[in-house]
Design an enzyme around this catalytic site. Structure first.
Site, PDB file in Angstrom:
ATOM      1  N   ARG A 179       0.899   9.714  -5.526  1.00 53.05           N
ATOM      2  CA  ARG A 179       0.758  10.147  -4.137  1.00 53.05           C
ATOM      3  C   ARG A 179       0.321   8.985  -3.249  1.00 53.05           C
ATOM      4  O   ARG A 179      -0.509   8.169  -3.659  1.00 53.05           O
ATOM      5  CB  ARG A 179      -0.253  11.305  -4.031  1.00 53.05           C
ATOM      6  CG  ARG A 179       0.258  12.536  -4.746  1.00 53.05           C
ATOM      7  CD  ARG A 179      -0.562  13.774  -4.477  1.00 53.05           C
ATOM      8  NE  ARG A 179      -0.127  14.845  -5.372  1.00 53.05           N
ATOM      9  CZ  ARG A 179       0.889  15.674  -5.126  1.00 53.05           C
ATOM     10  NH1 ARG A 179       1.558  15.566  -3.986  1.00 53.05           N
ATOM     11  NH2 ARG A 179       1.237  16.599  -6.001  1.00 53.05           N
ATOM     12  N   ASP A 180       0.920   8.956  -2.057  1.00 56.70           N
ATOM     13  CA  ASP A 180       0.543   7.930  -1.081  1.00 56.70           C
ATOM     14  C   ASP A 180      -0.907   8.136  -0.656  1.00 56.70           C
ATOM     15  O   ASP A 180      -1.350   9.265  -0.442  1.00 56.70           O
ATOM     16  CB  ASP A 180       1.474   8.003   0.135  1.00 56.70           C
ATOM     17  CG  ASP A 180       1.408   6.749   0.983  1.00 56.70           C
ATOM     18  OD1 ASP A 180       2.396   5.993   1.012  1.00 56.70           O
ATOM     19  OD2 ASP A 180       0.361   6.510   1.624  1.00 56.70           O
ATOM     20  N   ILE A 181      -1.640   7.041  -0.524  1.00 60.78           N
ATOM     21  CA  ILE A 181      -3.068   7.116  -0.198  1.00 60.78           C
ATOM     22  C   ILE A 181      -3.299   7.578   1.245  1.00 60.78           C
ATOM     23  O   ILE A 181      -4.352   8.128   1.563  1.00 60.78           O
ATOM     24  CB  ILE A 181      -3.744   5.748  -0.474  1.00 60.78           C
ATOM     25  CG1 ILE A 181      -5.232   5.900  -0.720  1.00 60.78           C
ATOM     26  CG2 ILE A 181      -3.465   4.743   0.624  1.00 60.78           C
ATOM     27  CD1 ILE A 181      -5.885   4.677  -1.331  1.00 60.78           C
ATOM     28  N   GLU A 229       5.199  -2.944   3.922  1.00 58.57           N
ATOM     29  CA  GLU A 229       3.817  -3.417   3.816  1.00 58.57           C
ATOM     30  C   GLU A 229       3.487  -3.919   2.422  1.00 58.57           C
ATOM     31  O   GLU A 229       2.782  -4.912   2.259  1.00 58.57           O
ATOM     32  CB  GLU A 229       2.843  -2.289   4.172  1.00 58.57           C
ATOM     33  CG  GLU A 229       2.824  -1.933   5.642  1.00 58.57           C
ATOM     34  CD  GLU A 229       1.989  -0.687   5.908  1.00 58.57           C
ATOM     35  OE1 GLU A 229       1.225  -0.273   5.014  1.00 58.57           O
ATOM     36  OE2 GLU A 229       2.135  -0.133   7.012  1.00 58.57           O
ATOM     37  N   VAL A 230       3.958  -3.193   1.418  1.00 52.77           N
ATOM     38  CA  VAL A 230       3.653  -3.564   0.036  1.00 52.77           C
ATOM     39  C   VAL A 230       4.909  -4.183  -0.576  1.00 52.77           C
ATOM     40  O   VAL A 230       5.983  -3.566  -0.579  1.00 52.77           O
ATOM     41  CB  VAL A 230       3.195  -2.337  -0.780  1.00 52.77           C
ATOM     42  CG1 VAL A 230       2.893  -2.746  -2.213  1.00 52.77           C
ATOM     43  CG2 VAL A 230       1.966  -1.695  -0.133  1.00 52.77           C
ATOM     44  N   ASN A 254      11.499   1.003   2.682  1.00 52.30           N
ATOM     45  CA  ASN A 254      11.420  -0.068   3.678  1.00 52.30           C
ATOM     46  C   ASN A 254      11.595  -1.405   2.981  1.00 52.30           C
ATOM     47  O   ASN A 254      10.948  -1.680   1.969  1.00 52.30           O
ATOM     48  CB  ASN A 254      10.064  -0.006   4.389  1.00 52.30           C
ATOM     49  CG  ASN A 254       9.923   1.237   5.238  1.00 52.30           C
ATOM     50  OD1 ASN A 254      10.847   1.599   5.957  1.00 52.30           O
ATOM     51  ND2 ASN A 254       8.781   1.902   5.151  1.00 52.30           N
ATOM     52  N   HIS A 311       9.370   0.379  -3.423  1.00 52.54           N
ATOM     53  CA  HIS A 311       8.908   1.770  -3.512  1.00 52.54           C
ATOM     54  C   HIS A 311       9.797   2.633  -2.650  1.00 52.54           C
ATOM     55  O   HIS A 311      10.205   2.241  -1.558  1.00 52.54           O
ATOM     56  CB  HIS A 311       7.444   1.910  -3.097  1.00 52.54           C
ATOM     57  CG  HIS A 311       7.093   1.248  -1.795  1.00 52.54           C
ATOM     58  ND1 HIS A 311       6.950  -0.119  -1.687  1.00 52.54           N
ATOM     59  CD2 HIS A 311       6.864   1.749  -0.562  1.00 52.54           C
ATOM     60  CE1 HIS A 311       6.649  -0.415  -0.435  1.00 52.54           C
ATOM     61  NE2 HIS A 311       6.600   0.690   0.274  1.00 52.54           N
ATOM     62  N   HIS A 318       9.688   6.151  -0.731  1.00 47.96           N
ATOM     63  CA  HIS A 318       8.834   7.239  -0.250  1.00 47.96           C
ATOM     64  C   HIS A 318       9.602   8.550  -0.414  1.00 47.96           C
ATOM     65  O   HIS A 318      10.778   8.633  -0.048  1.00 47.96           O
ATOM     66  CB  HIS A 318       8.536   7.086   1.239  1.00 47.96           C
ATOM     67  CG  HIS A 318       7.787   5.853   1.625  1.00 47.96           C
ATOM     68  ND1 HIS A 318       6.457   5.876   1.984  1.00 47.96           N
ATOM     69  CD2 HIS A 318       8.169   4.555   1.737  1.00 47.96           C
ATOM     70  CE1 HIS A 318       6.062   4.657   2.302  1.00 47.96           C
ATOM     71  NE2 HIS A 318       7.093   3.823   2.163  1.00 47.96           N
TER      72      HIS A 318
HETATM   73  P1  5GP Z   1       5.636   0.541   3.200  1.00 43.43           P
HETATM   74  O1  5GP Z   1       5.210   0.418   4.635  1.00 43.43           O
HETATM   75  O2  5GP Z   1       5.502  -0.762   2.459  1.00 43.43           O
HETATM   76  O3  5GP Z   1       7.009   1.157   3.050  1.00 43.43           O
HETATM   77  O4  5GP Z   1       4.666   1.610   2.556  1.00 43.43           O
HETATM   78  C1  5GP Z   1       3.535   1.272   1.813  1.00 43.43           C
HETATM   79  C2  5GP Z   1       2.814   2.574   1.509  1.00 43.43           C
HETATM   80  O5  5GP Z   1       1.862   2.324   0.506  1.00 43.43           O
HETATM   81  C3  5GP Z   1       2.053   3.150   2.709  1.00 43.43           C
HETATM   82  O6  5GP Z   1       2.533   4.463   2.973  1.00 43.43           O
HETATM   83  C4  5GP Z   1       0.592   3.142   2.250  1.00 43.43           C
HETATM   84  O7  5GP Z   1      -0.135   4.258   2.701  1.00 43.43           O
HETATM   85  C5  5GP Z   1       0.726   3.106   0.744  1.00 43.43           C
HETATM   86  N1  5GP Z   1      -0.380   2.466   0.055  1.00 43.43           N
HETATM   87  C6  5GP Z   1      -0.948   1.279   0.374  1.00 43.43           C
HETATM   88  N2  5GP Z   1      -1.942   0.990  -0.490  1.00 43.43           N
HETATM   89  C7  5GP Z   1      -1.993   2.019  -1.371  1.00 43.43           C
HETATM   90  C8  5GP Z   1      -2.814   2.285  -2.505  1.00 43.43           C
HETATM   91  O8  5GP Z   1      -3.703   1.527  -2.884  1.00 43.43           O
HETATM   92  N3  5GP Z   1      -2.573   3.442  -3.183  1.00 43.43           N
HETATM   93  C9  5GP Z   1      -1.592   4.313  -2.793  1.00 43.43           C
HETATM   94  N4  5GP Z   1      -1.442   5.415  -3.529  1.00 43.43           N
HETATM   95  N5  5GP Z   1      -0.797   4.090  -1.739  1.00 43.43           N
HETATM   96  C10 5GP Z   1      -0.998   2.958  -1.031  1.00 43.43           C
END
Ligand code: 5GP
Length: 123
Positions: free
Chosen positions: A32-34, A99-100, A91, A104, A106
């Site tokens: 699950r997303d945090i 961001e990460v 993304n 991934h 979603h």
């Molecule tokens: P992006 O913007 O890269 O597509 O999405 C990164 C997602 O990773 C965001 O929705 C953010 O809330 C989630 N996220 C970031 N750090 C963590 C974490 O430590 N644990 C979890 N479960 N989700 C994270």
């Protein structure tokens, strides 16, 4: 494309930080997303070190590719969101605000998700 072993999802995969796991297979993990954006917000990641879809689609094995795609579908079924509907988003890179830096997907669900993307005035 250089993979950073210290990204947050690499740490989750190594068990260095916890996650709320919902699914695991040979080559994929879902949790699950945090900071959930919708009532159901789960991230599906490959276990391999891939920065994004560009990296994964070029370098992953057939087995990893198949396992990952099947994982996304299985997680949606496990979450019970297939009938009402769900959205998958990956993304990739700066314009998409990734961001990460570990691939991934979603899975967003649990309410009406509206239109796919905001239309900007200068388009
Ligand atoms: P992006 O913007 O890269 O597509 O999405 C990164 C997602 O990773 C965001 O929705 C953010 O809330 C989630 N996220 C970031 N750090 C963590 C974490 O430590 N644990 C979890 N479960 N989700 C994270």
């Amino acid at each position: 494309m250089t993979y950073d072993n210290e990204n947050i999802f690499a740490k989750i995969l190594r068990g260095e930080i916890p996650c709320d796991k919902v699914y695991e297979s040979d080559h994929a993990l879902a949790f699950r997303d945090i900071q959930p954006l919708t009532p159901v917000h789960v991230l599906v990641i490959p276990k391999g070190a891939y920065v994004n879809m560009d990296d994964f689609s070029q370098k992953a094995s057939e087995e990893e590719l198949a396992d990952f795609v099947r994982a996304v579908g299985q997680v949606a079924r496990d979450l019970g969101v297939v009938e009402a509907g769900y959205r998958t988003i990956a993304n990739n890179g700066a314009d998409a605000h990734q961001e990460v830096q570990h691939l991934h997907v979603h899975i967003l669900a649990g309410r009406d998700l509206g239109g796919m993307i905001q239309r900007f005035k200068d388009q």
